[in-house]
Design an enzyme around this catalytic site. Structure first.
Site, PDB file in Angstrom:
ATOM      1  N   THR A  40       0.845  -1.202   0.000  1.00 46.66           N
ATOM      2  CA  THR A  40       0.000   0.000   0.000  1.00 46.66           C
ATOM      3  C   THR A  40       0.875   1.245   0.000  1.00 46.66           C
ATOM      4  O   THR A  40       0.658   2.186  -0.768  1.00 46.66           O
ATOM      5  CB  THR A  40      -0.874   0.004   1.281  1.00 46.66           C
ATOM      6  N   HIS A 444      20.345  28.796  14.155  1.00 47.44           N
ATOM      7  CA  HIS A 444      19.462  29.938  13.905  1.00 47.44           C
ATOM      8  C   HIS A 444      19.698  30.454  12.500  1.00 47.44           C
ATOM      9  O   HIS A 444      20.849  30.623  12.103  1.00 47.44           O
ATOM     10  CB  HIS A 444      19.751  31.061  14.907  1.00 47.44           C
TER      11      HIS A 444
HETATM   12  C1  LIG Z   1      -3.385   7.211   0.973  1.00 47.68           C
HETATM   13  C2  LIG Z   1      -2.515   6.666   2.074  1.00 47.68           C
HETATM   14  C3  LIG Z   1      -1.480   7.422   2.575  1.00 47.68           C
HETATM   15  C4  LIG Z   1      -0.672   6.930   3.580  1.00 47.68           C
HETATM   16  N1  LIG Z   1       0.347   7.713   4.034  1.00 47.68           N
HETATM   17  C5  LIG Z   1       1.145   7.262   5.015  1.00 47.68           C
HETATM   18  C6  LIG Z   1       2.233   8.035   5.474  1.00 47.68           C
HETATM   19  O1  LIG Z   1       2.471   9.145   4.987  1.00 47.68           O
HETATM   20  N2  LIG Z   1       3.018   7.538   6.453  1.00 47.68           N
HETATM   21  C7  LIG Z   1       2.771   6.317   7.014  1.00 47.68           C
HETATM   22  O2  LIG Z   1       3.509   5.918   7.921  1.00 47.68           O
HETATM   23  N3  LIG Z   1       1.760   5.542   6.597  1.00 47.68           N
HETATM   24  C8  LIG Z   1       0.943   5.990   5.604  1.00 47.68           C
HETATM   25  N4  LIG Z   1      -0.068   5.190   5.150  1.00 47.68           N
HETATM   26  C9  LIG Z   1      -0.252   3.865   5.779  1.00 47.68           C
HETATM   27  C10 LIG Z   1       0.760   2.851   5.225  1.00 47.68           C
HETATM   28  O3  LIG Z   1       0.590   2.767   3.825  1.00 47.68           O
HETATM   29  C11 LIG Z   1       0.549   1.497   5.869  1.00 47.68           C
HETATM   30  O4  LIG Z   1       0.596   1.635   7.271  1.00 47.68           O
HETATM   31  C12 LIG Z   1       1.635   0.515   5.442  1.00 47.68           C
HETATM   32  O5  LIG Z   1       1.623   0.351   4.046  1.00 47.68           O
HETATM   33  C13 LIG Z   1       1.444  -0.838   6.131  1.00 47.68           C
HETATM   34  O6  LIG Z   1       2.430  -1.704   5.704  1.00 47.68           O
HETATM   35  P1  LIG Z   1       2.236  -3.272   5.700  1.00 47.68           P
HETATM   36  O7  LIG Z   1       3.533  -3.849   5.265  1.00 47.68           O
HETATM   37  O8  LIG Z   1       1.656  -3.731   6.974  1.00 47.68           O
HETATM   38  O9  LIG Z   1       1.101  -3.573   4.600  1.00 47.68           O
HETATM   39  P2  LIG Z   1       0.851  -3.080   3.114  1.00 47.68           P
HETATM   40  O10 LIG Z   1       1.701  -1.952   2.727  1.00 47.68           O
HETATM   41  O11 LIG Z   1      -0.624  -2.943   2.987  1.00 47.68           O
HETATM   42  O12 LIG Z   1       1.341  -4.318   2.234  1.00 47.68           O
HETATM   43  C14 LIG Z   1       0.701  -5.544   2.243  1.00 47.68           C
HETATM   44  C15 LIG Z   1       1.048  -6.291   0.976  1.00 47.68           C
HETATM   45  O13 LIG Z   1       0.608  -7.634   1.102  1.00 47.68           O
HETATM   46  C16 LIG Z   1       0.095  -8.076  -0.140  1.00 47.68           C
HETATM   47  N5  LIG Z   1      -0.782  -9.208   0.130  1.00 47.68           N
HETATM   48  C17 LIG Z   1      -1.927  -9.236   0.865  1.00 47.68           C
HETATM   49  N6  LIG Z   1      -2.396 -10.502   0.958  1.00 47.68           N
HETATM   50  C18 LIG Z   1      -1.532 -11.280   0.254  1.00 47.68           C
HETATM   51  C19 LIG Z   1      -1.477 -12.675  -0.003  1.00 47.68           C
HETATM   52  N7  LIG Z   1      -2.370 -13.527   0.502  1.00 47.68           N
HETATM   53  N8  LIG Z   1      -0.475 -13.128  -0.771  1.00 47.68           N
HETATM   54  C20 LIG Z   1       0.473 -12.268  -1.277  1.00 47.68           C
HETATM   55  N9  LIG Z   1       0.471 -10.958  -1.054  1.00 47.68           N
HETATM   56  C21 LIG Z   1      -0.518 -10.471  -0.280  1.00 47.68           C
HETATM   57  C22 LIG Z   1      -0.627  -6.842  -0.658  1.00 47.68           C
HETATM   58  O14 LIG Z   1      -0.811  -6.940  -2.053  1.00 47.68           O
HETATM   59  C23 LIG Z   1       0.347  -5.733  -0.263  1.00 47.68           C
HETATM   60  O15 LIG Z   1       1.297  -5.508  -1.271  1.00 47.68           O
HETATM   61  C24 LIG Z   1      -0.891   5.641   4.114  1.00 47.68           C
HETATM   62  C25 LIG Z   1      -1.924   4.852   3.605  1.00 47.68           C
HETATM   63  C26 LIG Z   1      -2.727   5.348   2.597  1.00 47.68           C
HETATM   64  C27 LIG Z   1      -3.822   4.485   2.042  1.00 47.68           C
END
Ligand SMILES: Cc1cc2nc3c(=O)[nH]c(=O)nc-3n(C[C@H](O)[C@H](O)[C@H](O)COP(=O)(O)OP(=O)(O)OC[C@H]3O[C@@H](n4cnc5c(N)ncnc54)[C@H](O)[C@@H]3O)c2cc1C
Length: 466
Positions: A40, A444
């Site tokens: 994401t 500063h």
């Molecule tokens: C518009 C927006 C702006 C954001 N801005 C910020 C920010 O500025 N700063 C910040 O800290 N956070 C921000 N976030 C939040 C941040 O994106 C998430 O907290 C972060 O991406 C979480 O990381 P993660 O690795 O847990 O999961 P994710 O990044 O959601 O990744 C999960 C991955 O797992 C894959 N997946 C899921 N199920 C399966 C499966 N069964 N098999 C294979 N692959 C799978 C998905 O396709 C995805 O690629 C933002 C979110 C959004 C929507």
């Protein structure tokens, strides 16, 4: 194929866990259902939203702030297609970078949906329906989250959209209605407000960014009103309907009075929910709780001891850096190390302008805990650096222990506070007192002087420039 570690999901949690595990000598596989890595955050979250925030800020400054600096422009206009295309280039550079890091660290990337066959076997199914199986001694679930919605709202992704579609709009809405006054709604609302849209935010709670210190929400509301935002706080959305080329939204306030809004788009940004679809967690005995999160203990271990879970799919703040820290934590735990995460000191940032950044306890939390505290504030209007750049909205608020002077919380709204908050994190990790910061030299003129001044105000009520 047999691995020491299989990571399912390539977001900031998953790819960081994979790299750290590879650094520690583990034979590692990364499974990702999408063709690009980065999850994401890199594809439809942090990175593209910040690219559009930066572009729209340039436009807004050119239209509204440059004249004051003695720069006059004629025929200024937005080329939204170019703005979106630049954003896509930025995303591509970042996701390609992750692909490169996988190669560099000799991590096998398997593209397809990963689902458990048993506690050591993951089946990978490609878009074409082909499947294969890999074995892992340890497995990390890092499958992230997806946008939440309300049961009566049908996200048609055309007029009733989530952040993912908002990042790729083909036209600038005349009127964008945003459901939810949290981080994502206010950031994307800011993008379009700067490009000329009218933005109406409908929020159920009585303040914006309600999980942060209340002062931040109040100050942010003042600044965003200047940008043309309209706010309907304490309003519960009751209906949203796509009427063709418009969307009609109904909401009601606490008194039961009805609000009717009509927008070109309705952006549903009421939070995100953990994503475990297709994972077949039951086959591995992994428990999912009633909130849809993978249940974990303090070591981020699931109900099946060789399987861990990190990031948005588990409890806690849904932030990229929290996911990254958990990725490192689990890789090191599996390698037999004793890592530590201080969840209190994970900073939260809102990339509006002014930016909001926060770490530690809020004033409301300290009151609830019954902690005796003192407060120091310093407004950016009194900062020479902020006056020079013309970014005088906002303030820094420091909360320190009444008796020991230890800094317990720092809340900033103002220019570049997203970067400035790092100093507060370091200070609090080393349990600095407000006086410690007051006695350290801050260059500063910089915005960081506002933090020093707020610490002076908290420690002995001796801020110099106010
Ligand atoms: C518009 C927006 C702006 C954001 N801005 C910020 C920010 O500025 N700063 C910040 O800290 N956070 C921000 N976030 C939040 C941040 O994106 C998430 O907290 C972060 O991406 C979480 O990381 P993660 O690795 O847990 O999961 P994710 O990044 O959601 O990744 C999960 C991955 O797992 C894959 N997946 C899921 N199920 C399966 C499966 N069964 N098999 C294979 N692959 C799978 C998905 O396709 C995805 O690629 C933002 C979110 C959004 C929507």
């Amino acid at each position: 194929m047999t691995y020491d570690l299989i990571v399912i999901g390539s977001g900031p949690g998953g790819y960081v866990a994979a790299i750290r595990a590879a650094q520690l000598g583990m034979k590692t596989a990364l499974v990702e259902k999408y063709p690009t890595l980065g999850g994401t955050c890199l594809n439809v979250g942090c990175i593209p939203s910040k690219a559009l925030l930066d572009s729209s800020e340039h436009f807004h400054n050119a239209a509204h702030a440059f004249k004051d600096h003695g720069i006059e422009l004629k025929d200024l206009k937005v080329n939204l297609a170019q703005m979106v295309s630049r954003k896509e280039t930025v995303v591509k550079q970042n996701v390609d970078g992750i692909q490169y890091l996988m190669k560099k660290n000799k991590i096998d990337v398997h593209q397809g949906v990963g689902s458990f066959v048993n506690k050591n076997t993951v089946k990978i199914t490609t878009g074409e329906g082909q499947s294969s199986e890999i074995e892992g001694k340890y497995i990390i679930i890092a499958t992230g989250s997806k946008p939440a919605t309300l049961p009566f709202i049908k996200l048609d992704k055309e007029r009733i959209i989530t952040s993912t579609e908002a990042l790729n709009l083909k036209d600038i809405p005349k009127h964008l209605v945003v459901i939810g006054g949290g981080v994502i709604g206010l950031e994307l609302g800011s993008v379009f407000a700067r490009l000329g849209s009218k933005i109406s935010v409908v929020e159920y709670m009585d303040s914006l960014i309600p999980t942060m210190d209340k002062t931040m929400g109040k100050e942010l509301q003042k600044s965003l009103k200047k940008l043309g935002f309209e706010f309907y706080l304490n309003h519960k959305v009751t209906a949203v309907e796509n009427t063709g080329d418009k969307v009609a939204l109904k909401a009601e306030n606490k008194k039961g009075e009805e609000l009717n809004l009509e927008g070109d788009y309705v952006l549903v940004s009421i939070g995100r929910v953990p994503y475990t679809e297709g994972l077949n967690a039951e086959a591995a005995g992994v428990k999912i709780n009633e909130r849809g999160q993978v249940e974990v203990n303090e070591k981020l271990q699931t109900s099946t001891p060789n399987i861990y879970a990190i990031g948005d799919v588990v409890k806690g703040a849904m932030l990229a850096h929290k996911a990254e820290d958990e990725g490192t934590f689990v890789a090191e735990t599996i390698a037999g190390q004793k890592p530590h995460i201080n969840y209190l000191l994970i900073p939260g940032v809102v990339y509006t302008w002014p930016e909001v950044a926060s770490v530690g306890y809020t004033e409301e939390q300290l009151k609830e805990k019954g902690t005796a505290y003192k407060t120091g504030k310093f407004p950016f209007i009194a900062s020479g650096r902020a006056r020079a750049s013309g970014d005088t909205d906002g303030l820094v608020k420091v909360l320190a222990d009444q008796n020991t002077d230890e800094i317990l919380g720092v809340h900033m709204i103002g220019p570049r506070t997203a970067d400035m908050i790092a100093e507060a994190v370091v200070a609090m990790e080393y349990r600095a007192s407000a006086e410690d910061i007051s006695r350290m030299s801050h260059a500063h003129p910089t915005y960081t002087e506002a933090f020093k001044e707020a610490c002076m105000a908290a420690s002995e009520n001796r801020a110099i420039h106010i």
